[in-house]
Design a protein around this motif. Structure first.
Motif, PDB file in Angstrom:
ATOM      1  N   MET A   1      27.987 -11.383   6.864  1.00  0.00           N
ATOM      2  CA  MET A   1      27.066 -12.313   7.760  1.00  0.00           C
ATOM      3  C   MET A   1      26.137 -12.454   6.953  1.00  0.00           C
ATOM      4  N   ALA A   2      25.407 -11.689   6.403  1.00  0.00           N
ATOM      5  CA  ALA A   2      24.230 -11.793   5.725  1.00  0.00           C
ATOM      6  C   ALA A   2      24.275 -12.479   4.362  1.00  0.00           C
ATOM      7  N   GLU A   3      25.666 -12.231   3.736  1.00  0.00           N
ATOM      8  CA  GLU A   3      26.029 -12.929   2.543  1.00  0.00           C
ATOM      9  C   GLU A   3      26.031 -14.386   2.793  1.00  0.00           C
ATOM     10  N   LEU A   4      26.830 -14.599   3.957  1.00  0.00           N
ATOM     11  CA  LEU A   4      26.846 -16.104   4.362  1.00  0.00           C
ATOM     12  C   LEU A   4      25.516 -16.809   4.530  1.00  0.00           C
ATOM     13  N   ILE A   5      24.682 -16.101   5.213  1.00  0.00           N
ATOM     14  CA  ILE A   5      23.337 -16.836   5.580  1.00  0.00           C
ATOM     15  C   ILE A   5      22.653 -17.049   4.092  1.00  0.00           C
ATOM     16  N   PHE A   6      22.869 -15.743   3.000  1.00  0.00           N
ATOM     17  CA  PHE A   6      22.327 -16.190   1.795  1.00  0.00           C
ATOM     18  C   PHE A   6      22.972 -17.280   1.182  1.00  0.00           C
ATOM     19  N   TYR A   7      23.905 -17.431   1.119  1.00  0.00           N
ATOM     20  CA  TYR A   7      24.661 -18.532   0.320  1.00  0.00           C
ATOM     21  C   TYR A   7      24.101 -20.044   0.990  1.00  0.00           C
ATOM     22  N   PHE A   8      24.207 -19.792   2.379  1.00  0.00           N
ATOM     23  CA  PHE A   8      23.805 -21.112   3.012  1.00  0.00           C
ATOM     24  C   PHE A   8      22.565 -21.685   2.408  1.00  0.00           C
ATOM     25  N   PHE A   9      21.405 -20.621   2.557  1.00  0.00           N
ATOM     26  CA  PHE A   9      20.118 -20.872   2.272  1.00  0.00           C
ATOM     27  C   PHE A   9      19.854 -21.105   0.583  1.00  0.00           C
TER      28      PHE A   9
ATOM     29  N   LEU B   1      15.095 -18.085   2.450  1.00  0.00           N
ATOM     30  CA  LEU B   1      15.348 -16.893   1.780  1.00  0.00           C
ATOM     31  C   LEU B   1      14.277 -15.950   1.882  1.00  0.00           C
ATOM     32  N   PHE B   2      12.878 -16.574   1.938  1.00  0.00           N
ATOM     33  CA  PHE B   2      11.783 -15.486   2.044  1.00  0.00           C
ATOM     34  C   PHE B   2      12.021 -14.777   3.501  1.00  0.00           C
ATOM     35  N   VAL B   3      12.647 -15.274   4.619  1.00  0.00           N
ATOM     36  CA  VAL B   3      12.749 -14.370   5.838  1.00  0.00           C
ATOM     37  C   VAL B   3      13.875 -13.541   5.556  1.00  0.00           C
ATOM     38  N   LEU B   4      14.992 -14.052   4.842  1.00  0.00           N
ATOM     39  CA  LEU B   4      15.806 -12.881   4.415  1.00  0.00           C
ATOM     40  C   LEU B   4      15.284 -11.587   3.664  1.00  0.00           C
ATOM     41  N   LEU B   5      14.162 -11.872   3.025  1.00  0.00           N
ATOM     42  CA  LEU B   5      13.798 -10.903   2.026  1.00  0.00           C
ATOM     43  C   LEU B   5      12.314 -10.247   2.906  1.00  0.00           C
ATOM     44  N   ASP B   6      12.404 -10.396   4.136  1.00  0.00           N
ATOM     45  CA  ASP B   6      11.406  -9.713   5.042  1.00  0.00           C
ATOM     46  C   ASP B   6       9.898 -10.290   4.898  1.00  0.00           C
ATOM     47  N   ALA B   7       9.700 -11.287   4.019  1.00  0.00           N
ATOM     48  CA  ALA B   7       8.350 -12.034   3.913  1.00  0.00           C
ATOM     49  C   ALA B   7       8.039 -12.971   4.933  1.00  0.00           C
ATOM     50  N   TYR B   8       8.068 -12.587   6.300  1.00  0.00           N
ATOM     51  CA  TYR B   8       7.616 -13.530   7.393  1.00  0.00           C
ATOM     52  C   TYR B   8       6.482 -14.204   6.941  1.00  0.00           C
ATOM     53  N   LEU B   9       5.387 -13.471   6.856  1.00  0.00           N
ATOM     54  CA  LEU B   9       4.205 -14.572   6.684  1.00  0.00           C
ATOM     55  C   LEU B   9       4.259 -15.392   5.532  1.00  0.00           C
ATOM     56  N   LEU B  10       5.195 -15.070   4.669  1.00  0.00           N
ATOM     57  CA  LEU B  10       5.181 -15.958   3.354  1.00  0.00           C
ATOM     58  C   LEU B  10       6.008 -17.043   3.827  1.00  0.00           C
ATOM     59  N   ALA B  11       7.018 -17.023   4.614  1.00  0.00           N
ATOM     60  CA  ALA B  11       7.810 -18.108   4.997  1.00  0.00           C
ATOM     61  C   ALA B  11       6.930 -18.914   5.730  1.00  0.00           C
ATOM     62  N   ALA B  12       6.286 -18.504   6.622  1.00  0.00           N
ATOM     63  CA  ALA B  12       5.597 -19.421   7.542  1.00  0.00           C
ATOM     64  C   ALA B  12       4.467 -20.128   6.780  1.00  0.00           C
ATOM     65  N   LEU B  13       3.719 -19.222   5.726  1.00  0.00           N
ATOM     66  CA  LEU B  13       2.889 -19.939   5.013  1.00  0.00           C
ATOM     67  C   LEU B  13       3.281 -21.148   4.203  1.00  0.00           C
ATOM     68  N   LEU B  14       4.622 -20.803   3.621  1.00  0.00           N
ATOM     69  CA  LEU B  14       5.264 -21.796   2.872  1.00  0.00           C
ATOM     70  C   LEU B  14       5.493 -23.102   3.389  1.00  0.00           C
ATOM     71  N   LEU B  15       6.094 -22.857   4.773  1.00  0.00           N
ATOM     72  CA  LEU B  15       6.378 -24.231   5.480  1.00  0.00           C
ATOM     73  C   LEU B  15       5.058 -24.863   5.960  1.00  0.00           C
ATOM     74  N   LEU B  16       3.960 -24.158   6.160  1.00  0.00           N
ATOM     75  CA  LEU B  16       2.736 -24.880   6.508  1.00  0.00           C
ATOM     76  C   LEU B  16       2.178 -25.383   5.232  1.00  0.00           C
ATOM     77  N   VAL B  17       2.035 -24.735   4.146  1.00  0.00           N
ATOM     78  CA  VAL B  17       1.368 -25.197   3.104  1.00  0.00           C
ATOM     79  C   VAL B  17       2.012 -26.115   2.225  1.00  0.00           C
ATOM     80  N   TYR B  18       3.351 -25.690   1.739  1.00  0.00           N
ATOM     81  CA  TYR B  18       4.040 -26.651   0.940  1.00  0.00           C
ATOM     82  C   TYR B  18       4.847 -27.772   1.604  1.00  0.00           C
ATOM     83  N   ALA B  19       5.521 -27.451   2.957  1.00  0.00           N
ATOM     84  CA  ALA B  19       6.258 -28.469   3.457  1.00  0.00           C
ATOM     85  C   ALA B  19       5.291 -29.396   4.207  1.00  0.00           C
TER      86      ALA B  19
END
Lengths: 101, 174
Positions: free
Chosen positions: B1-9, B43-61
């Motif tokens: 399951m985790a592999e599928l999610i990784f390949y999707f992202f 992918l950042f969420v899969l790597l357990d970097a939740y704060l960075l995922a949120a910041l990436l969406l806020l700052v970049y996106a």
């Protein structure tokens, strides 16, 4: 087969290569700038993957700084592009050849 | 399951990146960049970097992609200058892409990377508290420097994007 460090590094390299190819291929300064951003976020993916698989969160803190630098870079770069467009009337790289002659 | 999610992202990220590079339309390229960033946040969420995922969406996106779209609309260059890149460009970019990818692939193939530690996320790390403690102790000086950099960049952007002042002595019209 679990997803390991190799997978993330390969994806990071692929992203970087796509960005590099885009910088060489495209003529539009804006798209060129987006390709630069792609290369930057490819490096952040590598940092986060190494940090996760080594169990040291320092890489994540570095990525925090990289995000701040990227925001600064985009703001200044886009301002320069807008100023360039005002002065020269184009953003195509092959028409910005004032240094060529 | 985790592999599928990784390949999707991963497919989302790489496909978005390809869309940025290959799209003729600049607005579509900016939207592809947005798509790629969302995949990267996953992918950042899969790597357990939740704060960075949120910041990436806020700052970049939120900020960077929107800024790109604003500038595209400001410059208003849709329609014009849709030429195909020359063979030299195509060849150079293809060779650069291939060489870079081959180099990294060769390095990865020869490197002795550690086997993936399938441990849970370290309990001390990856939390907001950890970031705060690091930023205010070990990385205090870089934080200050980043603050000054942001201030200087703001001033610089204002100065650069200001309309050029009219000349004191207007040039004689021919």
């Amino acid at each position: 087969m679990t997803i390991g460090l190799h997978h993330y590094l390969a994806l990071s390299a692929l992203l970087f290569a796509i960005g590099f190819g885009g910088v060489l291929l495209r003529k539009n300064t804006l798209v060129l700038f987006m390709s630069l951003e792609l290369m930057l976020i490819a490096s952040t993916l590598g940092l986060v993957a190494f940090s996760r698989f080594n169990g040291t969160p320092d890489g994540n803190v570095f990525v925090l700084f990289i995000l701040a630098i990227a925001a600064v870079e985009v703001a200044v770069g886009l301002a320069i592009i807008v100023a360039l467009f005002r002065r020269r009337g184009t953003v195509m790289v092959d028409e910005l050849n004032a240094l060529k002659h | 399951m985790a592999e599928l999610i990784f390949y999707f992202f991963a497919a989302l990220t790489a496909g978005g990146a390809l869309g940025v590079v290959l799209n003729r339309n600049t607005v579509a390229a900016a939207l592809c960049l947005l798509l790629s960033l969302m995949g990267l946040a996953g992918l950042f969420v899969l790597l357990d970097a939740y704060l960075l995922a949120a910041l990436l969406l806020l700052v970049y996106a939120g900020a960077v992609a929107a800024l790109f779209l604003f500038v595209v609309m400001l410059l208003d260059m849709q329609g014009g200058a849709k030429r195909t890149p020359g063979w030299l460009n195509l060849g150079a970019s293809a060779i650069g892409f291939a060489v870079l990818l081959a180099g990294v692939a060769a390095t990865l193939a020869r490197a002795h990377l550690p086997e993936p530690v399938v441990t849970a996320a370290p309990s001390f790390g990856f939390s907001l508290k950890y970031y705060a403690a690091q930023l205010f102790t070990t990385y205090l000086l870089p934080v200050q420097i980043i603050g000054f950099l942001l201030l200087i960049a703001m001033l610089g952007v204002i100065v650069i994007s200001k309309k050029p002042r009219e000349e004191q002595t207007p040039p004689a019209s021919p």
